[in-house]
Write a protein that holds these residues in place. Sequence first.
Motif, PDB file in Angstrom:
ATOM      1  N   LEU A  33      -2.303  59.725 -12.081  1.00  0.00           N
ATOM      2  CA  LEU A  33      -2.395  58.956 -13.324  1.00  0.00           C
ATOM      3  C   LEU A  33      -1.802  57.567 -13.158  1.00  0.00           C
ATOM      4  CD1 LEU A  33      -1.479  61.691 -15.967  1.00  0.00           C
ATOM      5  CD2 LEU A  33      -3.741  60.782 -15.427  1.00  0.00           C
ATOM      6  N   GLY A  34      -0.758  57.463 -12.336  1.00  0.00           N
ATOM      7  CA  GLY A  34      -0.172  56.147 -12.073  1.00  0.00           C
ATOM      8  C   GLY A  34      -1.152  55.221 -11.375  1.00  0.00           C
ATOM      9  N   SER A  35      -1.898  55.750 -10.398  1.00  0.00           N
ATOM     10  CA  SER A  35      -2.898  54.931  -9.703  1.00  0.00           C
ATOM     11  C   SER A  35      -4.034  54.548 -10.637  1.00  0.00           C
ATOM     12  CB  SER A  35      -3.442  55.692  -8.487  1.00  0.00           C
ATOM     13  OG  SER A  35      -2.451  55.813  -7.491  1.00  0.00           O
ATOM     14  N   PHE A  36      -4.476  55.492 -11.477  1.00  0.00           N
ATOM     15  CA  PHE A  36      -5.516  55.170 -12.455  1.00  0.00           C
ATOM     16  C   PHE A  36      -5.060  54.028 -13.363  1.00  0.00           C
ATOM     17  CE2 PHE A  36      -7.379  59.771 -12.532  1.00  0.00           C
ATOM     18  CZ  PHE A  36      -7.969  59.533 -11.298  1.00  0.00           C
ATOM     19  N   ALA A  37      -3.837  54.137 -13.858  1.00  0.00           N
ATOM     20  CA  ALA A  37      -3.321  53.128 -14.788  1.00  0.00           C
ATOM     21  C   ALA A  37      -3.192  51.764 -14.112  1.00  0.00           C
ATOM     22  CB  ALA A  37      -1.974  53.584 -15.339  1.00  0.00           C
ATOM     23  N   ALA A  38      -2.711  51.742 -12.865  1.00  0.00           N
ATOM     24  CA  ALA A  38      -2.537  50.476 -12.155  1.00  0.00           C
ATOM     25  C   ALA A  38      -3.883  49.794 -11.914  1.00  0.00           C
ATOM     26  CB  ALA A  38      -1.814  50.727 -10.835  1.00  0.00           C
ATOM     27  N   LEU A  39      -4.896  50.576 -11.505  1.00  0.00           N
ATOM     28  CA  LEU A  39      -6.218  49.999 -11.265  1.00  0.00           C
ATOM     29  C   LEU A  39      -6.853  49.519 -12.572  1.00  0.00           C
ATOM     30  CD1 LEU A  39      -7.652  52.506  -8.620  1.00  0.00           C
ATOM     31  CD2 LEU A  39      -6.804  50.181  -8.223  1.00  0.00           C
ATOM     32  N   LYS A  40      -6.624  50.241 -13.641  1.00  0.00           N
ATOM     33  CA  LYS A  40      -7.165  49.818 -14.935  1.00  0.00           C
ATOM     34  C   LYS A  40      -6.545  48.498 -15.384  1.00  0.00           C
ATOM     35  CE  LYS A  40      -7.885  51.414 -19.690  1.00  0.00           C
ATOM     36  NZ  LYS A  40      -7.737  52.551 -20.640  1.00  0.00           N
ATOM     37  N   GLN A  41      -5.233  48.358 -15.197  1.00  0.00           N
ATOM     38  CA  GLN A  41      -4.581  47.099 -15.556  1.00  0.00           C
ATOM     39  C   GLN A  41      -5.086  45.947 -14.693  1.00  0.00           C
ATOM     40  OE1 GLN A  41      -0.312  48.075 -15.372  1.00  0.00           O
ATOM     41  NE2 GLN A  41      -0.281  47.845 -17.596  1.00  0.00           N
ATOM     42  N   HIS A  42      -5.338  46.236 -13.423  1.00  0.00           N
ATOM     43  CA  HIS A  42      -5.891  45.211 -12.529  1.00  0.00           C
ATOM     44  C   HIS A  42      -7.274  44.769 -13.005  1.00  0.00           C
ATOM     45  CE1 HIS A  42      -7.079  43.148  -8.843  1.00  0.00           C
ATOM     46  NE2 HIS A  42      -8.184  43.881  -8.856  1.00  0.00           N
ATOM     47  N   ILE A  43      -8.106  45.714 -13.356  1.00  0.00           N
ATOM     48  CA  ILE A  43      -9.463  45.400 -13.822  1.00  0.00           C
ATOM     49  C   ILE A  43      -9.406  44.520 -15.061  1.00  0.00           C
ATOM     50  CG2 ILE A  43     -11.560  46.407 -14.820  1.00  0.00           C
ATOM     51  CD1 ILE A  43     -10.973  48.889 -13.015  1.00  0.00           C
ATOM     52  N   LYS A  44      -8.475  44.813 -15.956  1.00  0.00           N
ATOM     53  CA  LYS A  44      -8.367  44.059 -17.209  1.00  0.00           C
ATOM     54  C   LYS A  44      -7.596  42.747 -17.053  1.00  0.00           C
ATOM     55  CE  LYS A  44      -8.509  47.087 -20.923  1.00  0.00           C
ATOM     56  NZ  LYS A  44      -7.845  47.928 -21.935  1.00  0.00           N
ATOM     57  N   GLY A  45      -7.076  42.516 -15.839  1.00  0.00           N
ATOM     58  CA  GLY A  45      -6.360  41.267 -15.591  1.00  0.00           C
ATOM     59  C   GLY A  45      -4.946  41.256 -16.111  1.00  0.00           C
ATOM     60  N   ILE A  46      -4.396  42.409 -16.432  1.00  0.00           N
ATOM     61  CA  ILE A  46      -3.027  42.475 -16.967  1.00  0.00           C
ATOM     62  C   ILE A  46      -2.012  42.367 -15.837  1.00  0.00           C
ATOM     63  CG2 ILE A  46      -1.386  43.928 -18.239  1.00  0.00           C
ATOM     64  CD1 ILE A  46      -3.821  45.157 -19.669  1.00  0.00           C
ATOM     65  N   VAL A  47      -2.169  43.171 -14.797  1.00  0.00           N
ATOM     66  CA  VAL A  47      -1.320  43.100 -13.603  1.00  0.00           C
ATOM     67  C   VAL A  47      -2.256  43.077 -12.400  1.00  0.00           C
ATOM     68  CG1 VAL A  47       0.485  44.191 -12.245  1.00  0.00           C
ATOM     69  CG2 VAL A  47       0.523  44.383 -14.738  1.00  0.00           C
ATOM     70  N   VAL A  48      -2.458  41.912 -11.835  1.00  0.00           N
ATOM     71  CA  VAL A  48      -3.423  41.744 -10.749  1.00  0.00           C
ATOM     72  C   VAL A  48      -2.813  42.216  -9.432  1.00  0.00           C
ATOM     73  CG1 VAL A  48      -4.832  40.099  -9.471  1.00  0.00           C
ATOM     74  CG2 VAL A  48      -4.539  39.840 -11.946  1.00  0.00           C
ATOM     75  N   LEU A  49      -3.553  43.030  -8.714  1.00  0.00           N
ATOM     76  CA  LEU A  49      -3.111  43.588  -7.440  1.00  0.00           C
ATOM     77  C   LEU A  49      -3.817  42.895  -6.282  1.00  0.00           C
ATOM     78  CD1 LEU A  49      -3.446  47.380  -8.393  1.00  0.00           C
ATOM     79  CD2 LEU A  49      -1.404  45.941  -8.607  1.00  0.00           C
ATOM     80  N   ASN A  50      -3.142  42.844  -5.143  1.00  0.00           N
ATOM     81  CA  ASN A  50      -3.829  42.370  -3.941  1.00  0.00           C
ATOM     82  C   ASN A  50      -4.487  43.564  -3.252  1.00  0.00           C
ATOM     83  OD1 ASN A  50      -1.865  43.706  -2.308  1.00  0.00           O
ATOM     84  ND2 ASN A  50      -0.538  41.890  -2.364  1.00  0.00           N
ATOM     85  N   ASP A  51      -5.252  43.290  -2.187  1.00  0.00           N
ATOM     86  CA  ASP A  51      -6.007  44.361  -1.534  1.00  0.00           C
ATOM     87  C   ASP A  51      -5.096  45.436  -0.956  1.00  0.00           C
ATOM     88  OD1 ASP A  51      -8.448  43.345  -2.186  1.00  0.00           O
ATOM     89  OD2 ASP A  51      -8.875  42.472  -0.222  1.00  0.00           O
ATOM     90  N   ASP A  52      -3.932  45.036  -0.421  1.00  0.00           N
ATOM     91  CA  ASP A  52      -3.001  46.030   0.117  1.00  0.00           C
ATOM     92  C   ASP A  52      -2.547  46.986  -0.980  1.00  0.00           C
ATOM     93  OD1 ASP A  52      -3.127  45.059   2.688  1.00  0.00           O
ATOM     94  OD2 ASP A  52      -1.397  43.741   2.461  1.00  0.00           O
ATOM     95  N   GLN A  53      -2.235  46.444  -2.133  1.00  0.00           N
ATOM     96  CA  GLN A  53      -1.776  47.283  -3.246  1.00  0.00           C
ATOM     97  C   GLN A  53      -2.902  48.187  -3.760  1.00  0.00           C
ATOM     98  OE1 GLN A  53      -0.496  43.867  -5.517  1.00  0.00           O
ATOM     99  NE2 GLN A  53       1.679  44.436  -5.317  1.00  0.00           N
ATOM    100  N   ILE A  54      -4.110  47.629  -3.827  1.00  0.00           N
ATOM    101  CA  ILE A  54      -5.252  48.453  -4.248  1.00  0.00           C
ATOM    102  C   ILE A  54      -5.472  49.596  -3.272  1.00  0.00           C
ATOM    103  CG2 ILE A  54      -7.768  48.467  -4.523  1.00  0.00           C
ATOM    104  CD1 ILE A  54      -7.529  45.627  -5.655  1.00  0.00           C
ATOM    105  N   ASP A  55      -5.349  49.324  -1.980  1.00  0.00           N
ATOM    106  CA  ASP A  55      -5.571  50.362  -0.979  1.00  0.00           C
ATOM    107  C   ASP A  55      -4.535  51.476  -1.053  1.00  0.00           C
ATOM    108  OD1 ASP A  55      -7.848  49.212  -0.069  1.00  0.00           O
ATOM    109  OD2 ASP A  55      -7.033  48.479   1.822  1.00  0.00           O
TER     110      ASP A  55
END
Length: 652
Positions: A12-34
Amino acid sequence: MPFEERMQTELLGSFAALKQHIKGIVVLNDDQIDVHKEKIKEHRYAFGHNRTIVKAALDLVDTFENVKGALWRDHPEMNKRKAEPRGLNWAIYHVMQYIMDEVYTANNLAKYEDLLDGYKFQCSDYFPGKVEPPANPNKTHTVKVSATQKKAIRDNRMYVQWPARKPTGTYLAPGTIATVTVPEAIVGKNYQVRVGSHSWDNTYKPRVARIGRCTTVFPINSTEVKVANPLGGGIYIEVPYLADAADVIDVTVKNAIRSPYFSAKPFHKTTLEEWRNVERNFKAPWADFQSEKFMMNVPTSWIYKLDDPVTLMKDWDKAMDGMNYLFGFPEVQSKETMYVQVDRQMRASVFAPGYPSVNSTYDPRKDYGGNHNHHFIRGPRNVPAVVFHERCHAYGIMHLLGLKEATVHLPHVAALNLGLGIDIDKAYQTSCVSYANLESRTVDNTAISWMVGIYFAQKKSLVGVKYKHIGHAHFVYVARLFGWKALHNFYYSYNMDHENGIPYGDSVDKFARLCESAGADLRPLFHFWGRFDMWDGNNKASVAAKRLEAHIDAKKLPASAKIYDLLVRYKSMVPKNNKEFQEFTRKWWGRKPRIEGFCHEAGHARQWDSQVLKEPTVWPNGDIYDEKSCARVEACMQEIIDMYFPNGRPKK
C-alpha cells in the motif's frame, strides 16, 4: 511485524507513493520509482489478498490512465531488451499484470464483484479493442458447443492434450461481468471458461506490445459461472482432454455482446445468408471461424466485408485433409488440426507452432477494409510455406533420416496437391520460403540443380537442405511415382506402432519400411539424392546397405521401372557445357549464383567460369563446369543405374 502485515504495509505504501508521483504531489526519480516497482513485484501474489489492497491497486491504475493516459493507446510500445527499462510506465505495467493474474479469479470476482463491476483498463481501447457494453445487460445468447475431446491417435504430439477451445460467438465488453450458464453434465469436471483468446504469455519478449498475460480463466464448478476481464475479450468454453461428459451442449451467455462467428460444425452451420446479414455485422473487435478441422481468430476489421466464408472454410478443411492423410491421421481428430490466430506480435522469437499458432500480426489502429488480403482470409491456396511447415512440427512426426527441417515442407505439398487438387509442381514450388524465383522450382529442375552441384559428382551426401526445395524433393518423387498412399502407409504404420507401444527402429528400419509402403525398392531414388550412405568411396557396400538389401530381398520388393525411367531421363537432362550450365543456374537462382551463398548456391558459383573462387579446387580444371563436368555427372548417373538395374529396365 508479522509478514502479512508488513506485506500489506509495503504494498500500500508503494501504491500511495506512485499515486502521489502521478498527481505531481511528491515527484520521484527513476531510482525511487524502481524501488517501489520491485516491492510491487515482490508482493505480487498479495494483490487479491483483501479488499483494501484490491481497491488501492485498481485506483492506482485508474489514476495513471486518467492523468497520464493508457499504456500502448497513449504511449509508445514498451521495449524490453536485456534489462527491463526503468520508469513509471513499467511500474504500472506490473500493477496491471498482477491485477489480471491475482484479482480476476473466480474467488475474488465473487468477493469483490462490487469493485470489479464497471472497472476496465483504458488500454483495452487499443488491444484487444474498443467495444461498448450491451444495451440490455439481461439479454442472452445461446450457442451449441461440442463438449467432448476424445483420445487422439498418438497423443504425444504438441498441444494434443491441451483443452480444446470452443467459441461462443459472444464477447465480454471491458468493465462488465457476464454470466455463463452450462448444463449440470459438465460441472466439476475440469471444464473452464476463458475470457480473451490471446492466451500466450508475451511477458518476456524484447518488445512488449500488450499486457503479457491478458486472458482470464474461470473453472466451471456450477451451472452458472460469472466471468470478467478488465480488457474484455471473446468468451470460450475450454474442454479438457478425454472429456466425455456430454456430446453437444447448450451454453447461454448473459450480459455480453455478439461477436462475428462462422461455424461449419455439423451441429451448427452458419449459412451464407446468416453470415452476410447478421454475423459479420457484429461490432466486437475479434471474430472466430471454426470447423471440425480448422479454426482461426482474426480482427473483425479483416472480415466485415468477407462474402463467402463457406468456400473459405471448405478449402481450409481440404488442406487439413491432405496433411492428415499424408501423416496417417484421421480427417477429424480430437480437436482442430490447426488453430491460427492474429496477435500484436508472434508468440515466439521465430515462426513456431502452437494452439493457437501465432505467426501473424496486425495494427490495432488500422482499419483493414473488412476483406483483408491475408492468407487466413484468402484461404490456403496461396498460403506461405511457413504455415504448414510449423504445423508439421506440431505433428511431431518421425523424420526419416533425420531431415527435421526438410521434411517439414512436405505437408505443404500434400495440402495443396492432395487436399486442394493443385498441380504437384505448383504445390512444390511454393513449399519453401527461401527463394523468390519460384517458377524455376519444379521437381525436375531441383534434380538438375543437385546433379550439377559440387557434391553429386563427388558422391557425397546432400548437405545444407534445411528450408530448401532440395531437402524434400525425394519425398515428393515418392508421391509422384507411387502416390501419396505410399507415404500415408509409412506414417500410419508408425502411428500404430506408437499406439501399440512399439519403439521406432533406426534409419535402416525406417527406410526399409518406406520401401515396403511404396511396394518397391526405393534405394536408387534415394541414392541419387545422396540421402543414404549406401556405399563408401570404393563402391563397397556399408553394413547398413547390406542390412537394407537383405530386408528388401526378404520382402521381395521389386526394382521399379518408374525409377529406372526417371534416372535415365535425368541423365539425358544434364547440362552439356558451361553455356547450358550458366543458363540453367541463372534461371534457378534468378541471377548469377554467389560464392558467399549458402552451400548449394556456393557450389554452383564456384563452377560458373574459369575464375577460381575457392581453394582447394575439387577438379583439375579449377571446378569450372564444362564438357568434362557433364561427363562426370553422366558417369555417376550411369553408375547408379547399373548398380540397381544390372539387367536393364525392369518390366514393372
